[in-house]
Design an enzyme around this catalytic site. Sequence first.
Site, mmCIF file in Angstrom:
data_model
loop_
_atom_site.group_PDB
_atom_site.id
_atom_site.type_symbol
_atom_site.label_atom_id
_atom_site.label_comp_id
_atom_site.label_asym_id
_atom_site.label_seq_id
_atom_site.Cartn_x
_atom_site.Cartn_y
_atom_site.Cartn_z
ATOM 1 N N ASP A 101 0.937 -1.116 -0.102
ATOM 2 C CA ASP A 101 -0.141 0.013 0.109
ATOM 3 C C ASP A 101 0.865 1.234 -0.095
ATOM 4 O OD1 ASP A 101 -2.190 1.599 0.206
ATOM 5 O OD2 ASP A 101 -1.845 1.456 2.685
ATOM 6 N N GLY A 149 -4.438 -12.135 7.423
ATOM 7 C CA GLY A 149 -5.353 -11.297 8.350
ATOM 8 C C GLY A 149 -4.489 -10.883 9.429
ATOM 9 N N HIS A 181 -7.919 -22.523 -10.600
ATOM 10 C CA HIS A 181 -8.902 -23.685 -10.684
ATOM 11 C C HIS A 181 -8.578 -24.328 -12.012
ATOM 12 C CE1 HIS A 181 -10.534 -26.674 -8.345
ATOM 13 N NE2 HIS A 181 -11.578 -26.132 -7.982
ATOM 14 N N ASP A 185 -5.853 -28.276 -8.627
ATOM 15 C CA ASP A 185 -6.772 -28.692 -7.648
ATOM 16 C C ASP A 185 -6.825 -28.168 -6.491
ATOM 17 O OD1 ASP A 185 -7.443 -30.346 -10.043
ATOM 18 O OD2 ASP A 185 -6.000 -31.919 -9.256
HETATM 19 N N1 COA Z 1 -0.720 -8.756 11.966
HETATM 20 C C1 COA Z 1 -0.304 -8.047 13.150
HETATM 21 N N2 COA Z 1 0.637 -7.190 13.022
HETATM 22 C C2 COA Z 1 1.336 -6.869 11.882
HETATM 23 C C3 COA Z 1 0.602 -7.525 10.501
HETATM 24 C C4 COA Z 1 -0.557 -8.479 11.019
HETATM 25 N N3 COA Z 1 -0.790 -9.168 9.931
HETATM 26 N N4 COA Z 1 1.382 -6.971 9.683
HETATM 27 C C5 COA Z 1 2.137 -6.227 10.200
HETATM 28 N N5 COA Z 1 2.279 -6.285 11.662
HETATM 29 C C6 COA Z 1 2.910 -5.246 12.514
HETATM 30 C C7 COA Z 1 4.418 -5.553 11.946
HETATM 31 O O1 COA Z 1 4.906 -6.817 12.715
HETATM 32 C C8 COA Z 1 5.185 -4.455 12.484
HETATM 33 O O2 COA Z 1 4.983 -4.353 13.908
HETATM 34 P P1 COA Z 1 6.255 -3.443 14.774
HETATM 35 O O3 COA Z 1 5.972 -2.027 14.710
HETATM 36 O O4 COA Z 1 5.889 -3.725 16.046
HETATM 37 O O5 COA Z 1 7.393 -3.841 14.175
HETATM 38 C C9 COA Z 1 3.999 -3.288 11.948
HETATM 39 O O6 COA Z 1 2.736 -4.191 12.040
HETATM 40 C C10 COA Z 1 4.185 -2.461 10.820
HETATM 41 O O7 COA Z 1 4.643 -3.423 9.955
HETATM 42 P P2 COA Z 1 4.751 -3.298 8.215
HETATM 43 O O8 COA Z 1 5.824 -2.119 8.146
HETATM 44 O O9 COA Z 1 3.422 -3.058 7.544
HETATM 45 O O10 COA Z 1 5.708 -4.555 7.643
HETATM 46 P P3 COA Z 1 5.282 -5.973 6.936
HETATM 47 O O11 COA Z 1 6.442 -6.609 6.812
HETATM 48 O O12 COA Z 1 4.222 -6.577 8.053
HETATM 49 O O13 COA Z 1 4.191 -5.574 5.918
HETATM 50 C C11 COA Z 1 3.740 -4.585 3.638
HETATM 51 C C12 COA Z 1 4.664 -5.011 4.712
HETATM 52 C C13 COA Z 1 4.246 -3.822 2.773
HETATM 53 C C14 COA Z 1 3.080 -5.689 3.360
HETATM 54 C C15 COA Z 1 2.545 -3.696 4.483
HETATM 55 O O14 COA Z 1 3.047 -2.611 5.117
HETATM 56 C C16 COA Z 1 1.455 -3.256 3.507
HETATM 57 O O15 COA Z 1 1.629 -2.306 2.743
HETATM 58 N N6 COA Z 1 0.389 -4.027 3.681
HETATM 59 C C17 COA Z 1 -0.990 -3.702 2.964
HETATM 60 C C18 COA Z 1 -1.106 -4.817 1.631
HETATM 61 C C19 COA Z 1 -2.151 -4.367 1.046
HETATM 62 O O16 COA Z 1 -2.484 -3.255 0.767
HETATM 63 N N7 COA Z 1 -2.825 -5.638 0.297
HETATM 64 C C20 COA Z 1 -4.121 -5.196 -0.204
HETATM 65 C C21 COA Z 1 -3.983 -5.588 -1.570
HETATM 66 S S1 COA Z 1 -5.387 -5.320 -2.525
#
Ligand code: COA
Length: 220
Positions: free
Chosen positions: A87, A162, A190, A194
Amino acid sequence: MVRTMTESGRIPQFGYKDEVDMNKLVELRSLLKTRLSEGGVAFSYMPVLIKAVSLALVHHPVLNSTVDPDCTTITYRADHNVGVAMDTPLGLIVPNVKRVQEKSVYEIAVELNRLQSLGAAGQLPPVDTADGTFSLSNIGAIGGTYANPMLLPPSVAIGAFGRVKVVPRFDSEGDLERGHVMHVSWAADHRVIDGAEVARFSNRWKNYVENPASMILDMK
Ligand code: COA
């Protein structure tokens, strides 16, 4: 995005969801996070989740394949180039960590940091977004429990994570304990995969994530 998602919407996709016990990974991460932060590397759950995908793909290579648009040719890809949906200020971008099968968890963390910094600055070059073979979406970084991720053609599988949540759980003695749980939602093409294969892949991945120490047995 318009082209890719329209094409994706035409593909019959099999969805599969499961719950993952994150207790051991939460503990492992808290141990390693401080150590890596001293070297300026942010360590989230993602490097381990990505490495576990690669280790599982070794046994289920069809999930790392690509198909041509009319689905007449399937190409098994040797490299695990795992895309991570980001994001960014420019919107959704999916750079990939290349050759995850050759990288340590630490190297994946460093590479993810690099991609995240470039993404945040809106400076990801095309080479980082090209040639992905598998995709992950950590929507839990923002929130939520389940998702319906959409394939990024020509790749044939994607997973969404999640949020890691603290929940009450019964231990083997029937006593209540504090548990960390995350849900994973997979989607697969799919036409070529499978449902049973997705379930077996997910079980193998989940086993690594729930027992991260077991990963060292299979890392090269
Ligand atoms: N559950 C709980 N905590 C979470 C988490 C989850 N699923 N994912 C990340 N965190 C925590 C991390 O552990 C980190 O914790 P900290 O501050 O204690 O170190 C904090 O949130 C920030 O993490 P982040 O910088 O987001 O790193 P990441 O490696 O976990 O994720 C990305 C990196 C790029 C994937 C994420 O920032 C992102 O952009 N996610 C959105 C994806 C998206 O938009 N998907 C939809 C596509 S349609």
